[in-house]
Design an enzyme around this catalytic site. Structure first.
Site, PDB file in Angstrom:
ATOM      1  N   PRO A  17      41.692  34.493  16.974  1.00 50.63           N
ATOM      2  CA  PRO A  17      42.925  33.767  17.292  1.00 50.63           C
ATOM      3  C   PRO A  17      44.131  34.483  16.677  1.00 50.63           C
ATOM      4  CG  PRO A  17      41.937  32.802  15.351  1.00 50.63           C
ATOM      5  CD  PRO A  17      41.062  33.990  15.731  1.00 50.63           C
ATOM      6  N   THR A  29      47.472  27.545  15.474  1.00 55.02           N
ATOM      7  CA  THR A  29      46.539  28.589  15.855  1.00 55.02           C
ATOM      8  C   THR A  29      45.777  28.154  17.097  1.00 55.02           C
ATOM      9  OG1 THR A  29      44.836  30.070  14.958  1.00 55.02           O
ATOM     10  CG2 THR A  29      44.663  27.748  14.369  1.00 55.02           C
ATOM     11  N   ASN A  30      44.926  29.037  17.611  1.00 54.15           N
ATOM     12  CA  ASN A  30      44.077  28.723  18.753  1.00 54.15           C
ATOM     13  C   ASN A  30      42.629  28.679  18.293  1.00 54.15           C
ATOM     14  OD1 ASN A  30      46.242  28.811  20.482  1.00 54.15           O
ATOM     15  ND2 ASN A  30      45.467  30.475  21.721  1.00 54.15           N
ATOM     16  N   ARG A  31      41.791  28.018  19.051  1.00 53.64           N
ATOM     17  CA  ARG A  31      40.359  28.023  18.728  1.00 53.64           C
ATOM     18  C   ARG A  31      39.730  29.309  19.241  1.00 53.64           C
ATOM     19  NH1 ARG A  31      37.177  23.009  20.796  1.00 53.64           N
ATOM     20  NH2 ARG A  31      35.446  24.208  19.965  1.00 53.64           N
ATOM     21  N   VAL A  97      45.387  34.523  21.965  1.00 52.89           N
ATOM     22  CA  VAL A  97      46.731  34.643  21.402  1.00 52.89           C
ATOM     23  C   VAL A  97      47.482  33.328  21.606  1.00 52.89           C
ATOM     24  CG1 VAL A  97      48.886  35.968  21.536  1.00 52.89           C
ATOM     25  CG2 VAL A  97      46.689  37.101  22.018  1.00 52.89           C
TER      26      VAL A  97
END
Ligand code: C5P
Length: 223
Positions: A17, A29-31, A97
């Site tokens: 991420p 954030t992203n998983r 991203v």
């Protein structure tokens, strides 16, 4: 994985991420576990490539023989990718991203005060790393082969086909998420100019090898 199908090739990979700071202790954030990208990095190294892996924050060990560059934000990831892309033959973007980042980062921790309103967050768009690289002169002249990933929760064929065109990549790898996030296996569908083909459920290691065979077969032959 003995066939050295990528001998003499330089492969650049993004994984994990990105982390976009709100203040020194908070962020968005992203998983993404980074497992698919790290498995591709390992398989590419084993296939004879010189591999650079640009990773957001993940809890994974660096595959043997792979050069790893750690970054946090999308902008840092883009900068690192741009520094490396000039020497690469293949760019594989697996990173999740963050699409947006807070418009500004507070220098000190935002304090929670009794009775005060919750802080409002303003976002700005992050750069699209894959599209930026895929539209660079080296990629457009065929010296740098770009591969993208797409996690969709539905309508994979329709969305992935459109995404491949939008990003400007010759090969886009689709998978149905978010149920694959953090898992050790996956199903991949490869989209290119001639349509799509499925790599059936297997471990991310096995799929990484199959994907690299597919990529190697699509690279321009050196005279
Ligand atoms: O648009 P979407 O995020 O679904 O596209 C996924 C693909 O684009 C992945 O290969 C991902 O690594 C890449 N990407 C990127 N920079 C962004 C967003 C996505 O490189 N800002």
């Amino acid at each position: 994985f003995t066939p050295k199908v990528l001998a003499g090739k330089r492969v650049l990979i993004t994984a994990g991420p990105t982390y976009e700071a709100i203040d020194p202790v908070r962020g968005i954030t992203n998983r993404s576990s980074g497992k698919m990208g790290f498995a591709i990095a390992q398989a590419a190294q084993q296939a004879g490539a010189e591999v650079t892996l640009i990773s957001g924050p993940v809890a994974l060990e660096t595959p043997r023989g792979v050069l790893r560059i750690d970054v946090q934000s999308a902008r840092q990831m883009l900068e690192a990718v741009q520094q490396q892309a000039g020497a690469a033959d293949v760019f594989i973007a697996t990173a999740a991203v963050a699409d947006w980042r807070p418009a500004s980062m507070a220098d000190a921790k935002i304090k929670k005060a009794e009775g005060e309103a919750t802080p409002g967050l303003q976002f700005v768009e992050n750069p699209d790393i894959l599209a930026t690289i895929a539209h660079s002169p080296r990629a457009e002249s065929g010296q740098l082969y770009c591969v993208g990933f797409a996690a969709e929760s539905e309508n994979l064929v329709e969305y992935a086909t459109a995404k491949r065109r939008r990003k400007g990549v010759p090969l886009l790898v689709g998978n149905i998420g978010p149920n694959t996030f953090g898992q050790d296996d996956n199903v991949l569908t490869l989209f290119d100019d001639s349509g799509h083909v499925e790599l059936p459920r297997a471990s991310k290691q096995v799929l990484a090898r199959q994907l690299l065979l597919e990529i190697a077969a699509r690279l321009p032959r050196r005279q």
